[in-house]
Design an enzyme around this catalytic site. Structure first.
Site, PDB file in Angstrom:
ATOM      1  CG  ASN A  14     -15.449 -26.050   3.636  1.00 19.39           C
ATOM      2  OD1 ASN A  14     -15.046 -24.912   3.831  1.00 19.39           O
ATOM      3  ND2 ASN A  14     -15.085 -27.080   4.386  1.00 19.39           N
ATOM      4  NE  ARG A  96     -15.430 -25.018   8.050  1.00 21.45           N
ATOM      5  CZ  ARG A  96     -14.178 -24.634   7.807  1.00 21.45           C
ATOM      6  NH1 ARG A  96     -13.773 -24.450   6.580  1.00 21.45           N
ATOM      7  NH2 ARG A  96     -13.344 -24.447   8.800  1.00 21.45           N
ATOM      8  CG  HIS A 184     -11.316 -27.262  13.617  1.00 24.17           C
ATOM      9  ND1 HIS A 184     -10.104 -27.185  14.257  1.00 24.17           N
ATOM     10  CD2 HIS A 184     -11.056 -27.032  12.321  1.00 24.17           C
ATOM     11  CE1 HIS A 184      -9.146 -26.914  13.379  1.00 24.17           C
ATOM     12  NE2 HIS A 184      -9.709 -26.814  12.194  1.00 24.17           N
ATOM     13  NE  ARG A 244      -4.754 -21.660  10.370  1.00 24.20           N
ATOM     14  CZ  ARG A 244      -5.891 -22.342  10.478  1.00 24.20           C
ATOM     15  NH1 ARG A 244      -6.662 -22.178  11.535  1.00 24.20           N
ATOM     16  NH2 ARG A 244      -6.258 -23.193   9.542  1.00 24.20           N
ATOM     17  CD  GLU A 382     -14.519 -29.793   8.528  1.00 20.85           C
ATOM     18  OE1 GLU A 382     -13.822 -30.145   7.545  1.00 20.85           O
ATOM     19  OE2 GLU A 382     -14.177 -28.908   9.311  1.00 20.85           O
TER      20      GLU A 382
END
Ligand code: AMP
Length: 396
Positions: A14, A96, A184, A244, A382
């Site tokens: 990832n 990913r 996500h 963000r 993940e």
């Protein structure tokens, strides 16, 4: 080893802009995936730090590499992983990829044709996709026979109805890919699969999953499928995040560009790296630091973070037509009882009642028995989701 002999190992990568997370799983004859190693390569000043933990979470490697640039370390990293396999046969590598655009809605095996197509996705997520693709290209060159699978963070949201994916822009923009996608997805897919095991009733019902980490979003799940989410065309929309901004009136951006002379690059840096909790507090993007700080600006940043979660949760509960379950996940969702308590208190109008002791103890179920909404904490993974896709995708 439980589940029979090892069939082979699956590596997951990832890769982000300044760090790369990796995991190695053993695939055993029963089909189960057993975590073997987890680690990361992270920018550390002018060098790279490589850490590896065993299946119990004990750090077994903690090294500093001299390469100044993180992508320059990839060759070194792959050789290092080979050394870690301890005789295991690597049968696939899963990656990913943040953005799959409209055309990539399922995990896919990497081919030269796909790699060329994926390059075009960089336009949709220029800060992420090039980093995601770098190790895929490197491995394709160095080991052309190695099976590689890409897993898109947008793919789980393929079930969102068209009406929720549209921006109210002239129609032609939709066909150019300007629409809401959601992110996500690997985290939400993992949470949904866990929910199917932990509570089939909730899985079948109406659930909001709250991925609250450095990046943050909410996802409305109905029958285990995403029907709406707070992130949109990019991972910038929706909730307040570490750095963000989340939802922003586009008029504010136009104003900054027209009257304050903000360039595109400056605007990008502002919205992605200088805003969110960091921008609001002027102190840190790290929720732990803000919760411990006595500064009013830190408290206000947390207040805004909560306000926006509550606002968006109300909107998604409305889209779902009611709420049966709320699931907290990721760094803040899994580890910050104070944040969970404050969100749950404000959602009391939905009949949600928190069990304060269970919440403080970090229990699996943190709602009171008489709560109309069951509230759970599920640790996301993940990496495990990527490994499952590598295992489950039929060979091309
Ligand atoms: P993630 O991106 O999922 O790794 O989550 C990172 C975020 O989780 C950061 O804002 C951390 O401050 C936050 N976090 C991790 N542990 C805790 C904790 N015990 N209390 C509050 N926030 C935490």
């Amino acid at each position: 080893m439980s589940g029979g002999p090892t069939v082979g190992a699956i590596l997951t990568l990832n890769a982000g802009s300044s760090s790369l997370k990796l995991a190695i799983f053993d695939l055993v004859a029963s089909g189960a995936l057993l975590p073997w190693r987890r680690g990361e390569l992270r920018q550390d000043g002018a060098a790279q730090r490589f850490r590896l933990r065993d299946a119990d979470g004990v750090t077994i490697v903690n090294e500093v590499w001299s390469e100044a640039r993180f992508d320059a370390s990839l060759g070194h990293l792959l050789a290092r992983i080979d050394g870690e396999l301890a005789g295991r046969r690597l049968i696939g590598i899963g990656h990913r990829v943040v953005h799959g655009g409209a055309g990539h809605r399922m995990p896919e095996e990497v081919t030269p044709e796909l790699l060329a197509l994926l390059g075009e996705l960089a336009e949709l997520a220029p800060l992420h996709v090039p980093h995601n693709l770098a190790p895929i290209r490197e491995i394709a060159l160095a080991r052309p026979d190695m099976r590689q699978v890409v897993c898109f963070d947008t793919a789980f949201h393929r079930t969102i109805p068209t009406v929720a994916t549209r921006f109210a822009l002239p129609r032609e923009f939709e066909s150019r890919g300007i629409r809401r996608y959601g992110f996500h997805g690997l985290s939400y897919e993992y949470v949904a699969r866990r929910l199917a095991v932990l509570s089939p009733r909730l899985y079948a019902g109406r659930v909001i999953a709250a991925h609250l980490g450095n990046g943050a979003s909410l996802c409305a799940l109905k029958g285990g499928e995403s029907i709406d989410t707070t992130m949109g065309f990019t991972a910038l929309d929706g909730l307040v995040m570490g750095t963000r901004c989340g939802a922003l009136d586009p008029g504010a951006l136009l104003h900054l560009m027209r009257w304050e002379g903000l360039s595109v690059d400056e605007a990008e840096r502002l919205l992605y790296t200088r805003s969110g909790l960091l921008g609001l507090s002027g102190i840190s993007n790290d929720m732990r630091v803000l919760l411990e700080s006595g500064e009013p600006a830190a408290a206000e940043a947390v207040d805004v973070f909560i306000h926006r979660i509550v606002r968006e949760a109300g909107a998604l509960a409305s889209i779902l037509g009611g709420l049966d379950g709320l699931v907290f996940t990721a760094g803040i969702g899994e580890n910050a009882p104070e944040i969970r308590a404050r969100v749950c208190e404000r959602l009391g109008w939905l009949g949600l009642r928190l069990d304060e002791t269970a919440n403080a103890d970090g229990a699996e179920i943190i709602s009171a028995p008489d709560s109309a909404v069951e509230v759970r904490v599920i640790a996301t993974d993940e990496e495990a989701m990527i490994a499952e896709h590598v295992r489950d995708l039929p060979a091309a």
